[in-house]
Design an enzyme around this catalytic site. Structure first.
Site, PDB file in Angstrom:
ATOM      1  N   ARG A  46       8.000  13.718  -8.276  1.00 27.08           N
ATOM      2  CA  ARG A  46       7.280  13.344  -7.620  1.00 27.08           C
ATOM      3  C   ARG A  46       7.649  11.574  -7.381  1.00 27.08           C
ATOM      4  O   ARG A  46       7.161  10.793  -6.373  1.00 27.08           O
ATOM      5  CB  ARG A  46       6.300  13.487  -8.618  1.00 27.08           C
ATOM      6  CG  ARG A  46       5.936  14.488  -9.284  1.00 27.08           C
ATOM      7  CD  ARG A  46       4.097  14.239 -10.167  1.00 27.08           C
ATOM      8  NE  ARG A  46       4.636  14.355 -11.470  1.00 27.08           N
ATOM      9  CZ  ARG A  46       4.836  14.477 -12.310  1.00 27.08           C
ATOM     10  NH1 ARG A  46       5.190  15.868 -12.048  1.00 27.08           N
ATOM     11  NH2 ARG A  46       5.434  13.722 -13.641  1.00 27.08           N
ATOM     12  N   LYS A 136      -9.376   3.827  -6.463  1.00 25.92           N
ATOM     13  CA  LYS A 136     -10.188   4.983  -6.083  1.00 25.92           C
ATOM     14  C   LYS A 136     -11.158   5.255  -7.050  1.00 25.92           C
ATOM     15  O   LYS A 136     -10.562   5.070  -8.193  1.00 25.92           O
ATOM     16  CB  LYS A 136      -9.857   5.470  -5.322  1.00 25.92           C
ATOM     17  CG  LYS A 136     -10.616   7.084  -4.293  1.00 25.92           C
ATOM     18  CD  LYS A 136      -9.418   7.422  -4.135  1.00 25.92           C
ATOM     19  CE  LYS A 136      -9.851   9.034  -5.497  1.00 25.92           C
ATOM     20  NZ  LYS A 136      -8.172   9.779  -4.800  1.00 25.92           N
ATOM     21  N   GLU A 177     -16.097   7.195  -3.758  1.00 24.70           N
ATOM     22  CA  GLU A 177     -16.094   8.723  -2.851  1.00 24.70           C
ATOM     23  C   GLU A 177     -17.143   9.274  -3.833  1.00 24.70           C
ATOM     24  O   GLU A 177     -15.892   9.998  -4.593  1.00 24.70           O
ATOM     25  CB  GLU A 177     -14.574   8.802  -2.843  1.00 24.70           C
ATOM     26  CG  GLU A 177     -14.162  10.286  -2.264  1.00 24.70           C
ATOM     27  CD  GLU A 177     -12.330  11.046  -2.978  1.00 24.70           C
ATOM     28  OE1 GLU A 177     -11.594  10.352  -3.428  1.00 24.70           O
ATOM     29  OE2 GLU A 177     -12.372  11.695  -1.948  1.00 24.70           O
ATOM     30  N   LYS A 219     -16.179   6.421   0.785  1.00 24.64           N
ATOM     31  CA  LYS A 219     -15.127   6.996   1.213  1.00 24.64           C
ATOM     32  C   LYS A 219     -16.075   8.905   1.302  1.00 24.64           C
ATOM     33  O   LYS A 219     -15.829   9.589  -0.089  1.00 24.64           O
ATOM     34  CB  LYS A 219     -13.899   7.229   0.031  1.00 24.64           C
ATOM     35  CG  LYS A 219     -13.281   9.053   0.400  1.00 24.64           C
ATOM     36  CD  LYS A 219     -11.527   8.130   0.150  1.00 24.64           C
ATOM     37  CE  LYS A 219     -10.531   9.440  -0.356  1.00 24.64           C
ATOM     38  NZ  LYS A 219      -9.382   9.481  -0.304  1.00 24.64           N
TER      39      LYS A 219
HETATM   40  P1  13P Z   1      -7.857  14.920   0.800  1.00 22.87           P
HETATM   41  O1  13P Z   1      -7.419  14.359   1.699  1.00 22.87           O
HETATM   42  O2  13P Z   1      -6.957  15.261   0.650  1.00 22.87           O
HETATM   43  O3  13P Z   1      -9.314  15.373   0.623  1.00 22.87           O
HETATM   44  O4  13P Z   1      -7.479  13.415  -0.363  1.00 22.87           O
HETATM   45  C1  13P Z   1      -8.456  12.343  -0.394  1.00 22.87           C
HETATM   46  C2  13P Z   1      -8.633  11.805  -1.688  1.00 22.87           C
HETATM   47  O5  13P Z   1      -8.390  10.704  -1.932  1.00 22.87           O
HETATM   48  C3  13P Z   1      -9.653  12.975  -2.638  1.00 22.87           C
HETATM   49  O6  13P Z   1      -9.492  12.142  -3.693  1.00 22.87           O
END
Ligand code: 13P
Length: 358
Positions: A46, A136, A177, A219
């Site tokens: 990773r 986030k 998000e 987001k």
């Molecule tokens: P994806 O663009 O693969 O959906 O991932 C964005 C993300 O940060 C999800 O939390």
């Protein structure tokens, strides 16, 4: 809280047509993606993969910030540089995923609540000391018979707002998000109704928790038909449904909207983002950009395959997708620029040749 610094960071995250790259997959999610391609699944692979990304030449031309996972922000590149510093040195803002994942919600069968508020103030302070500039938190809502419930939407919106307030207190820009998943057979109209309801609830909670909208990034998901819905709208129809929904629900004080890709292919995610910026150019009160994970990384991960010989080709694929998304953000994307990057053009990549996948 230094409000001016927060607002400046939020603007920097969406400036110059650039966007965010999400590489914050948890160890488990990253391992699942590695397993698909037969890549060994451990902390070192990773780390190597994230180093490949950090060393991609020119990445900062299109990427303003990267979202890291807790494990990664504590890791270092081969030369000993911590990842947060490595990205900062490239002019890319380091961010950090701080939620602890979406868990089954008690008394709400089939729905999830995102956890991670306990101890968050202390964790944010530590991440800020490590160099993080933004954070986030992802909530997930699914559409199916009778879902999502208002109870689930409200609980997740409240948690998002509590997280956002704590981020701002710590001087980190919250990326908020709320993701309405695209799995299911629902129509584009249903996704639009649910997304609007979710966003209205989220902004009501942000207001009641005294979150300063000028110092955050939203987001959201795009408004899409469910992945298994028989009617799949055109790129322009998706762009129109998405922007019309956001115009109704997202206050103009928010500096930027940065979409998640949510399982869309890289090309379609670029095309849809481009259509929004072309068709609504003069009417957008916020920057309309990207915070993609899979839509930027997938071709690169596929090419890399855990083999150092594929590193350069993987970095080129990553750079290409990021460049396409910057073009889309500026309304300058054109599918013809994909030509040399479709899988058929990757015949030189050894594992693709061996696997007969070219
Ligand atoms: P994806 O663009 O693969 O959906 O991932 C964005 C993300 O940060 C999800 O939390």
């Amino acid at each position: 809280m230094n409000f001016e610094a927060l607002v400046n960071t939020a603007h920097e995250m969406v400036a110059d047509g650039k966007g965010l790259l999400a590489i914050d997959e948890s160890a488990g999610t990253c391992d699942k993606r590695f397993a698909q391609w037969g890549i060994p699944q451990n902390a070192e692979t990773r780390r190597q993969y994230r180093e490949l990304i950090a060393n991609t030449p020119g990445l900062g031309e299109s990427i303003s910030g990267v979202i890291l996972f807790d494990e990664t922000i504590r890791q270092r590149k081969d030369d000993g540089t911590p990842f947060a510093k490595a990205f900062t040195d490239l002019g890319i803002l380091p961010g950090i995923k701080v939620d602890k994942g979406a868990k089954p919600m008690a008394a709400f069968p089939g729905e999830k609540i995102t956890e991670g508020l306990d101890g968050l103030r202390e964790r944010l302070a530590e991440y800020a000391r490590m160099g993080a500039r933004f954070a986030k938190w992802r909530a997930v809502l699914c559409i199916s018979d009778g879902l999502p419930t208002q109870g689930c939407i409200e609980a997740n919106a409240h948690a998002l707002a509590r997280y956002a307030a704590l981020c701002q207190e710590a001087g980190l820009v919250p990326v908020v998000e709320p993701e309405v998943l695209m799995e299911g057979a629902h129509t584009l109209e249903t996704c639009g109704e649910v997304t609007e309801r979710v966003l209205r609830t989220v902004f009501r909670e942000l207001y009641s928790q005294r979150v300063r909208l000028e110092g955050m990034i939203l987001k959201p998901n795009m408004v899409l038909p469910g992945a298994s819905c028989p009617t799949q709208q055109t790129v322009d129809e998706v762009a129109d449904a998405t922007v019309e929904c956001l115009l109704r629900a997202v206050p103009a004080a928010v500096p930027g909207v940065a979409f998640l890709s949510g399982g869309q292919s890289g090309e379609i995610a670029s095309a849809r983002l481009n259509a929004m910026n072309v068709r609504f150019k003069a009417r957008l009160p916020w920057a309309v950009g990207f915070s993609y994970g899979r839509a930027i990384q997938e071709p690169a991960l596929q090419i890399w395959h855990g083999d150092p010989r594929n590193k350069v080709a993987a970095q080129q694929a990553l750079y290409h997708r990021a460049t396409c998304d910057r073009a889309a953000r500026l309304g300058e994307y054109d599918a013809t620029i994909e030509g040399g990057h479709r899988p058929s053009a990757l015949a030189e990549v050894p594992w693709l040749v061996h696997a007969g996948a070219a």
